[in-house]
Design a protein around this motif. Structure first.
Motif, PDB file in Angstrom:
ATOM      1  N   LEU A 108       0.840  -1.193   0.000  1.00  0.00           N
ATOM      2  CA  LEU A 108       0.000   0.000   0.000  1.00  0.00           C
ATOM      3  C   LEU A 108       0.878   1.248   0.000  1.00  0.00           C
ATOM      4  N   THR A 109       0.589   2.158  -0.902  1.00  0.00           N
ATOM      5  CA  THR A 109       1.350   3.407  -0.984  1.00  0.00           C
ATOM      6  C   THR A 109       0.375   4.575  -1.036  1.00  0.00           C
ATOM      7  N   VAL A 110       0.553   5.530  -0.126  1.00  0.00           N
ATOM      8  CA  VAL A 110      -0.294   6.722  -0.091  1.00  0.00           C
ATOM      9  C   VAL A 110       0.509   7.906  -0.633  1.00  0.00           C
ATOM     10  N   MET A 111      -0.080   8.674  -1.534  1.00  0.00           N
ATOM     11  CA  MET A 111       0.614   9.794  -2.169  1.00  0.00           C
ATOM     12  C   MET A 111      -0.405  10.806  -2.672  1.00  0.00           C
ATOM     13  N   SER A 112       0.105  11.925  -3.086  1.00  0.00           N
ATOM     14  CA  SER A 112      -0.785  12.936  -3.655  1.00  0.00           C
ATOM     15  C   SER A 112      -1.177  12.525  -5.068  1.00  0.00           C
ATOM     16  N   LEU A 113      -2.247  13.157  -5.570  1.00  0.00           N
ATOM     17  CA  LEU A 113      -2.680  12.854  -6.925  1.00  0.00           C
ATOM     18  C   LEU A 113      -1.588  13.209  -7.933  1.00  0.00           C
ATOM     19  N   GLY A 114      -0.908  14.321  -7.713  1.00  0.00           N
ATOM     20  CA  GLY A 114       0.161  14.730  -8.625  1.00  0.00           C
ATOM     21  C   GLY A 114       1.304  13.727  -8.639  1.00  0.00           C
ATOM     22  N   GLU A 115       1.678  13.214  -7.466  1.00  0.00           N
ATOM     23  CA  GLU A 115       2.745  12.211  -7.396  1.00  0.00           C
ATOM     24  C   GLU A 115       2.336  10.949  -8.156  1.00  0.00           C
ATOM     25  N   TYR A 116       1.074  10.558  -7.982  1.00  0.00           N
ATOM     26  CA  TYR A 116       0.601   9.361  -8.678  1.00  0.00           C
ATOM     27  C   TYR A 116       0.636   9.544 -10.193  1.00  0.00           C
ATOM     28  N   GLN A 117       0.198  10.731 -10.657  1.00  0.00           N
ATOM     29  CA  GLN A 117       0.163  10.988 -12.096  1.00  0.00           C
ATOM     30  C   GLN A 117       1.561  11.016 -12.686  1.00  0.00           C
ATOM     31  N   ALA A 118       2.550  11.372 -11.870  1.00  0.00           N
ATOM     32  CA  ALA A 118       3.938  11.415 -12.348  1.00  0.00           C
ATOM     33  C   ALA A 118       4.666  10.076 -12.165  1.00  0.00           C
ATOM     34  N   TRP A 119       3.983   9.150 -11.511  1.00  0.00           N
ATOM     35  CA  TRP A 119       4.601   7.856 -11.175  1.00  0.00           C
ATOM     36  C   TRP A 119       4.540   6.939 -12.398  1.00  0.00           C
ATOM     37  N   ASP A 120       5.679   6.468 -12.813  1.00  0.00           N
ATOM     38  CA  ASP A 120       5.750   5.574 -13.977  1.00  0.00           C
ATOM     39  C   ASP A 120       5.546   4.132 -13.496  1.00  0.00           C
ATOM     40  N   MET A 121       4.300   3.782 -13.300  1.00  0.00           N
ATOM     41  CA  MET A 121       3.940   2.473 -12.740  1.00  0.00           C
ATOM     42  C   MET A 121       3.607   1.511 -13.861  1.00  0.00           C
ATOM     43  N   GLN A 122       4.404   0.444 -13.984  1.00  0.00           N
ATOM     44  CA  GLN A 122       4.203  -0.524 -15.066  1.00  0.00           C
ATOM     45  C   GLN A 122       3.331  -1.705 -14.641  1.00  0.00           C
ATOM     46  N   GLU A 123       3.454  -2.105 -13.381  1.00  0.00           N
ATOM     47  CA  GLU A 123       2.744  -3.291 -12.906  1.00  0.00           C
ATOM     48  C   GLU A 123       1.251  -2.999 -12.718  1.00  0.00           C
ATOM     49  N   SER A 124       0.458  -4.075 -12.790  1.00  0.00           N
ATOM     50  CA  SER A 124      -0.975  -3.934 -12.546  1.00  0.00           C
ATOM     51  C   SER A 124      -1.196  -3.493 -11.099  1.00  0.00           C
ATOM     52  N   HIS A 125      -2.057  -2.538 -10.913  1.00  0.00           N
ATOM     53  CA  HIS A 125      -2.306  -2.033  -9.569  1.00  0.00           C
ATOM     54  C   HIS A 125      -3.701  -1.429  -9.512  1.00  0.00           C
ATOM     55  N   GLY A 126      -4.148  -1.170  -8.295  1.00  0.00           N
ATOM     56  CA  GLY A 126      -5.410  -0.498  -8.084  1.00  0.00           C
ATOM     57  C   GLY A 126      -5.166   0.825  -7.386  1.00  0.00           C
ATOM     58  N   VAL A 127      -5.889   1.855  -7.771  1.00  0.00           N
ATOM     59  CA  VAL A 127      -5.727   3.164  -7.150  1.00  0.00           C
ATOM     60  C   VAL A 127      -7.106   3.699  -6.773  1.00  0.00           C
ATOM     61  N   PHE A 128      -7.201   4.268  -5.555  1.00  0.00           N
ATOM     62  CA  PHE A 128      -8.483   4.699  -5.027  1.00  0.00           C
ATOM     63  C   PHE A 128      -8.324   6.056  -4.332  1.00  0.00           C
ATOM     64  N   ASP A 129      -9.433   6.748  -4.205  1.00  0.00           N
ATOM     65  CA  ASP A 129      -9.447   8.036  -3.532  1.00  0.00           C
ATOM     66  C   ASP A 129      -9.313   7.811  -2.020  1.00  0.00           C
ATOM     67  N   TRP A 130      -8.207   8.289  -1.479  1.00  0.00           N
ATOM     68  CA  TRP A 130      -7.893   8.030  -0.069  1.00  0.00           C
ATOM     69  C   TRP A 130      -8.942   8.636   0.844  1.00  0.00           C
ATOM     70  N   GLU A 131      -9.352   9.884   0.559  1.00  0.00           N
ATOM     71  CA  GLU A 131     -10.289  10.575   1.436  1.00  0.00           C
ATOM     72  C   GLU A 131     -11.676   9.925   1.410  1.00  0.00           C
ATOM     73  N   LYS A 132     -12.084   9.424   0.253  1.00  0.00           N
ATOM     74  CA  LYS A 132     -13.376   8.722   0.186  1.00  0.00           C
ATOM     75  C   LYS A 132     -13.347   7.470   1.061  1.00  0.00           C
ATOM     76  N   LEU A 133     -12.258   6.721   1.000  1.00  0.00           N
ATOM     77  CA  LEU A 133     -12.142   5.508   1.820  1.00  0.00           C
ATOM     78  C   LEU A 133     -12.099   5.855   3.299  1.00  0.00           C
ATOM     79  N   GLN A 134     -11.385   6.930   3.645  1.00  0.00           N
ATOM     80  CA  GLN A 134     -11.321   7.331   5.043  1.00  0.00           C
ATOM     81  C   GLN A 134     -12.697   7.748   5.544  1.00  0.00           C
TER      82      GLN A 134
END
Length: 436
Positions: A320-346
């Motif tokens: 599990l990795t928590v980050m800002s939306l900007g960090e995620y958009q800049a993250w070069d993630m190749q592997e399959s993953h799931g991403v969710f709105d942290w504040e909605k889950l909280q």
């Protein structure tokens, strides 16, 4: 004694080497040891050293919950197979190894009558085969199967042989002994003097019908198989339902055998399978011995084994990795993953929601959000997407409590909940990576 003597006489003409094997079952203390010494000396004189095995068949029968007769048979054929392995180890090819056993025509008649009394079908009434292959791939032949016990004893007298007799064969204790000592003589006297010949003839007729049915089944089997691997076989339901029931039963028997289910399948199991093949429910299933099952996969039929492999299919964990939306958009993630709105889950699950995210399989009541204020039970989700029933418990889910965030898939990214997806207001995200 008769078989050994005959094989010795024809060994040079046929170009064969004889490897005698003797099994002391330890069922007749004293007499069994005398038999062993007699056989070993006989073989020594013939220039064919004997390979002897000693097995406590009474103890085996008790430990494995079988009769002493069954234990003796298991000990014999296991010993034969061991010698065959030794011969292969010495460089002899398996195709050149043959296990010869001495069942005779009387044994054939007794076996057929025994199976008749137990309600056997055509396969059982065909009696003892002249030749078969054991579970280790060894060829077993019965050269004396058409020779009567009377003729065998006459041969021994003519050749000056003095076979030792097992006194338990004269005791009407076991069922087979009762058939030989009481039932057959009674049938000969009161109904048919040639009852043995009649039984043997019936066996030959049954064998002819049996062979035809198995040939038909082999043809249907090849047409019916859609997919096969080491753990399961998928059959075309229309092909299976379109053949005669007698053929269909044999097709299923072939499937069971190919997957390793060779014992403990009863007539009741085949009746259950017949019901499932024609069941109106597209995911009906019945259980078979040793964790095997037969199931409908919509119109088709699958046979497989539920051996706990679901737990083996579960990924080893999550990151599990928590980050800002900007960090995620800049993250070069190749592997399959799931991403969710942290504040909605909280907001939905509280401050500790991260510690409550789990990876596992479905449980009753699990659901996933599929639209605005709309949810669907995981069971219904699988049904709608025609996921085979026997596969549903092996699909990993990422969830919090009963609410599923992510349905994993081997083919694609899977299905994500719509409730916690990213939106224009998203500022903080939680990224879930699966560790295989």
């Amino acid at each position: 004694m008769c078989l050994f003597h005959v094989l010795l006489k024809v060994s040079e003409e046929l170009g064969i080497t004889i490897h005698p094997v003797h099994i002391n079952h330890r069922l007749r203390p004293g007499a069994a040891e005398e038999d062993q010494a007699f056989v070993e000396e006989l073989c020594r004189q013939a220039g064919c050293p004997c390979r002897t095995f000693v097995c406590d068949c009474s103890a085996m029968a008790k430990a494995e919950k079988m009769t002493s007769e069954e234990a003796g048979r298991k000990a014999r054929y296991g010993s034969f197979a061991k010698v065959a392995r030794e011969l292969r180890g010495s460089g002899i090819e398996q195709k050149n190894i043959c296990i010869a056993v001495a069942q005779n025509a009387d044994d054939q008649a007794e076996t057929i009558l025994f199976r008749l009394l137990r309600g056997s079908g055509i396969d059982g009434l065909s009696g003892i085969s002249y030749e078969r292959t054991d579970e280790w791939g060894n060829r077993i032949v019965r050269p004396l199967l058409d020779v009567s016990r009377e003729d065998i004893l006459a041969y021994c007298r003519d050749q000056g042989l003095s076979p030792r007799m097992d006194h338990t064969n004269r005791e009407a204790v076991y069922t087979r002994n009762k058939i030989r000592l009481k039932l057959i003589p009674y049938l000969q006297k009161e109904y048919n003097p040639a009852i043995k010949d009649t039984l043997i003839r019936m066996g030959k007729n049954a064998r002819m019908d049996r062979d035809f049915l198995w040939e038909q089944a082999r043809d249907i089997y090849e047409k019916a198989v859609f997919r096969r691997d080491e753990t399961e076989i998928l059959l075309g339901g229309d092909v299976l339902r379109g053949c005669h029931r007698a053929v269909r039963r044999r097709v299923l028997a072939m499937v069971f055998s190919d997957l390793g289910l060779t014992e403990d399948v009863t007539a009741a199991h085949f009746e259950n399978c017949e019901e499932i093949v024609f069941h109106p429910m597209p995911s009906a299933m019945c259980r078979l011995p040793k964790d095997y099952f037969l199931a409908r996969v919509y119109s088709d039929v699958k046979v497989g084994r539920d051996n706990g492999e679901a737990q083996n299919n579960l990924p080893s964990g999550m990151k599990l990795t928590v980050m800002s939306l900007g960090e995620y958009q800049a993250w070069d993630m190749q592997e399959s993953h799931g991403v969710f709105d942290w504040e909605k889950l909280q907001g939905a699950f509280g401050e500790d929601f991260e510690s409550r995210i789990t990876l596992g399989f479905r449980r009753s009541g699990d659901f996933i959000s599929i639209g605005e204020n709309k949810t669907k039970k995981i069971q219904d989700y699988f049904v709608d997407r025609k996921v085979p029933r026997d596969c549903r418990d092996r699909i990993p889910l990422v969830k919090i409590g009963r609410e599923v965030l992510w349905i994993l898939s081997e083919k694609d990214k899977g299905r994500f909940t719509s409730k916690y997806r990213l939106c224009e207001a998203t500022k903080k995200v939680i990224c879930i990576e699966i560790i295989c």
